[in-house]
Scaffold this motif. Structure first.
Motif, PDB file in Angstrom:
ATOM      1  N   GLU A  73       0.843  -1.193   0.000  1.00  0.00           N
ATOM      2  CA  GLU A  73       0.000   0.000   0.000  1.00  0.00           C
ATOM      3  C   GLU A  73       0.880   1.245   0.000  1.00  0.00           C
ATOM      4  O   GLU A  73       1.847   1.319   0.766  1.00  0.00           O
ATOM      5  CB  GLU A  73      -0.885   0.042   1.233  1.00  0.00           C
ATOM      6  N   ILE A  74       0.537   2.225  -0.800  1.00  0.00           N
ATOM      7  CA  ILE A  74       1.301   3.463  -0.885  1.00  0.00           C
ATOM      8  C   ILE A  74       1.141   4.332   0.375  1.00  0.00           C
ATOM      9  O   ILE A  74       2.134   4.825   0.904  1.00  0.00           O
ATOM     10  CB  ILE A  74       0.908   4.274  -2.141  1.00  0.00           C
ATOM     11  N   PRO A  75      -0.085   4.562   0.890  1.00  0.00           N
ATOM     12  CA  PRO A  75      -0.244   5.524   2.000  1.00  0.00           C
ATOM     13  C   PRO A  75       0.644   5.274   3.222  1.00  0.00           C
ATOM     14  O   PRO A  75       1.269   6.229   3.715  1.00  0.00           O
ATOM     15  CB  PRO A  75      -1.736   5.441   2.337  1.00  0.00           C
ATOM     16  N   PRO A  76       0.760   4.037   3.728  1.00  0.00           N
ATOM     17  CA  PRO A  76       1.637   3.857   4.891  1.00  0.00           C
ATOM     18  C   PRO A  76       3.111   4.150   4.582  1.00  0.00           C
ATOM     19  O   PRO A  76       3.832   4.689   5.418  1.00  0.00           O
ATOM     20  CB  PRO A  76       1.459   2.390   5.277  1.00  0.00           C
ATOM     21  N   ILE A  77       3.543   3.812   3.381  1.00  0.00           N
ATOM     22  CA  ILE A  77       4.922   4.094   2.978  1.00  0.00           C
ATOM     23  C   ILE A  77       5.126   5.608   2.873  1.00  0.00           C
ATOM     24  O   ILE A  77       6.136   6.141   3.324  1.00  0.00           O
ATOM     25  CB  ILE A  77       5.270   3.403   1.637  1.00  0.00           C
ATOM     26  N   ALA A  78       4.161   6.295   2.281  1.00  0.00           N
ATOM     27  CA  ALA A  78       4.245   7.749   2.156  1.00  0.00           C
ATOM     28  C   ALA A  78       4.350   8.400   3.528  1.00  0.00           C
ATOM     29  O   ALA A  78       5.135   9.343   3.721  1.00  0.00           O
ATOM     30  CB  ALA A  78       3.032   8.287   1.393  1.00  0.00           C
ATOM     31  N   GLU A  79       3.593   7.910   4.483  1.00  0.00           N
ATOM     32  CA  GLU A  79       3.633   8.453   5.841  1.00  0.00           C
ATOM     33  C   GLU A  79       5.005   8.229   6.473  1.00  0.00           C
ATOM     34  O   GLU A  79       5.572   9.145   7.090  1.00  0.00           O
ATOM     35  CB  GLU A  79       2.538   7.810   6.695  1.00  0.00           C
ATOM     36  N   LYS A  80       5.558   7.024   6.316  1.00  0.00           N
ATOM     37  CA  LYS A  80       6.884   6.729   6.867  1.00  0.00           C
ATOM     38  C   LYS A  80       7.958   7.621   6.240  1.00  0.00           C
ATOM     39  O   LYS A  80       8.873   8.086   6.930  1.00  0.00           O
ATOM     40  CB  LYS A  80       7.249   5.257   6.631  1.00  0.00           C
ATOM     41  N   GLY A  85      11.519  12.646   7.070  1.00  0.00           N
ATOM     42  CA  GLY A  85      11.996  13.959   6.663  1.00  0.00           C
ATOM     43  C   GLY A  85      12.214  14.160   5.185  1.00  0.00           C
ATOM     44  O   GLY A  85      12.814  15.150   4.773  1.00  0.00           O
ATOM     45  N   VAL A  86      11.729  13.237   4.348  1.00  0.00           N
ATOM     46  CA  VAL A  86      11.822  13.440   2.900  1.00  0.00           C
ATOM     47  C   VAL A  86      10.421  13.770   2.374  1.00  0.00           C
ATOM     48  O   VAL A  86       9.420  13.469   3.027  1.00  0.00           O
ATOM     49  CB  VAL A  86      12.402  12.200   2.166  1.00  0.00           C
ATOM     50  N   PRO A  87      10.349  14.398   1.208  1.00  0.00           N
ATOM     51  CA  PRO A  87       9.032  14.735   0.672  1.00  0.00           C
ATOM     52  C   PRO A  87       8.160  13.499   0.449  1.00  0.00           C
ATOM     53  O   PRO A  87       8.668  12.412   0.162  1.00  0.00           O
ATOM     54  CB  PRO A  87       9.356  15.391  -0.675  1.00  0.00           C
ATOM     55  N   ARG A  88       6.859  13.691   0.575  1.00  0.00           N
ATOM     56  CA  ARG A  88       5.922  12.608   0.279  1.00  0.00           C
ATOM     57  C   ARG A  88       6.028  12.256  -1.209  1.00  0.00           C
ATOM     58  O   ARG A  88       6.280  13.118  -2.040  1.00  0.00           O
ATOM     59  CB  ARG A  88       4.486  13.042   0.564  1.00  0.00           C
ATOM     60  N   ALA A 103       9.443   9.107  -5.680  1.00  0.00           N
ATOM     61  CA  ALA A 103       9.899   9.643  -4.403  1.00  0.00           C
ATOM     62  C   ALA A 103      11.406   9.868  -4.485  1.00  0.00           C
ATOM     63  O   ALA A 103      12.044   9.511  -5.483  1.00  0.00           O
ATOM     64  CB  ALA A 103       9.559   8.664  -3.275  1.00  0.00           C
ATOM     65  N   ILE A 104      11.959  10.487  -3.432  1.00  0.00           N
ATOM     66  CA  ILE A 104      13.408  10.680  -3.366  1.00  0.00           C
ATOM     67  C   ILE A 104      13.909  10.289  -1.984  1.00  0.00           C
ATOM     68  O   ILE A 104      13.191  10.395  -0.996  1.00  0.00           O
ATOM     69  CB  ILE A 104      13.838  12.125  -3.687  1.00  0.00           C
ATOM     70  N   ASP A 105      15.158   9.828  -1.964  1.00  0.00           N
ATOM     71  CA  ASP A 105      15.762   9.488  -0.679  1.00  0.00           C
ATOM     72  C   ASP A 105      16.463  10.727  -0.102  1.00  0.00           C
ATOM     73  O   ASP A 105      16.440  11.801  -0.737  1.00  0.00           O
ATOM     74  CB  ASP A 105      16.679   8.266  -0.827  1.00  0.00           C
TER      75      ASP A 105
END
Length: 125
Positions: A73-80, A85-88, A103-105
């Motif tokens: 699932e994308i949403p939990p990863i986006a939250e983490k 401290g990286v952009p969603r 995304a970016i690291d």
């Protein structure tokens, strides 16, 4: 799937058709998609290798470009990622069906996130 799986690597190349032929002939990979810009996508049935055609009028050098994770699932990863401290992650534009989000690291390296995976329809994930 309990954790994200690395399923996709992408390189910008000078001759995507020749590079795809190389990986198909030398390693038994299969060509499964060609973009109108000449980019070629090959797979070993598990990992997708994107060979992005370098554009003469572009500013992207040849070499490693990005990688991609298949996630449940994308949403939990986006939250983490936001908590780290990286952009969603943002929705990817364009007509490539292989990844939904970019995304970016912490050092600015691009990576993709996909719930459906990086292989074409019909190939087992």
């Amino acid at each position: 799937m309990t954790r994200p799986r690395l399923r996709h690597l992408a390189f910008v190349v000078q001759d995507a058709k020749r590079m795809a032929a190389f990986y198909c002939e030398q390693f038994g990979m299969e060509l499964f998609h060609t973009d109108p810009d000449g980019s070629h996508f090959v797979t070993d049935g598990y990992l997708n290798l994107a060979l992005i055609q370098q554009q003469l009028d572009g500013d992207v050098a040849t070499g490693f470009n990005h990688f991609g994770f298949q996630v449940s699932e994308i949403p939990p990863i986006a939250e983490k990622l936001a908590e780290a401290g990286v952009p969603r992650p943002v929705l990817r534009g364009g007509d490539r069906p292989f990844a939904e989000y970019r995304a970016i690291d912490p050092e600015g390296n691009w990576f993709d996130l996909s719930e459906h995976g990086f292989l074409p329809p019909g190939l087992a994930e």
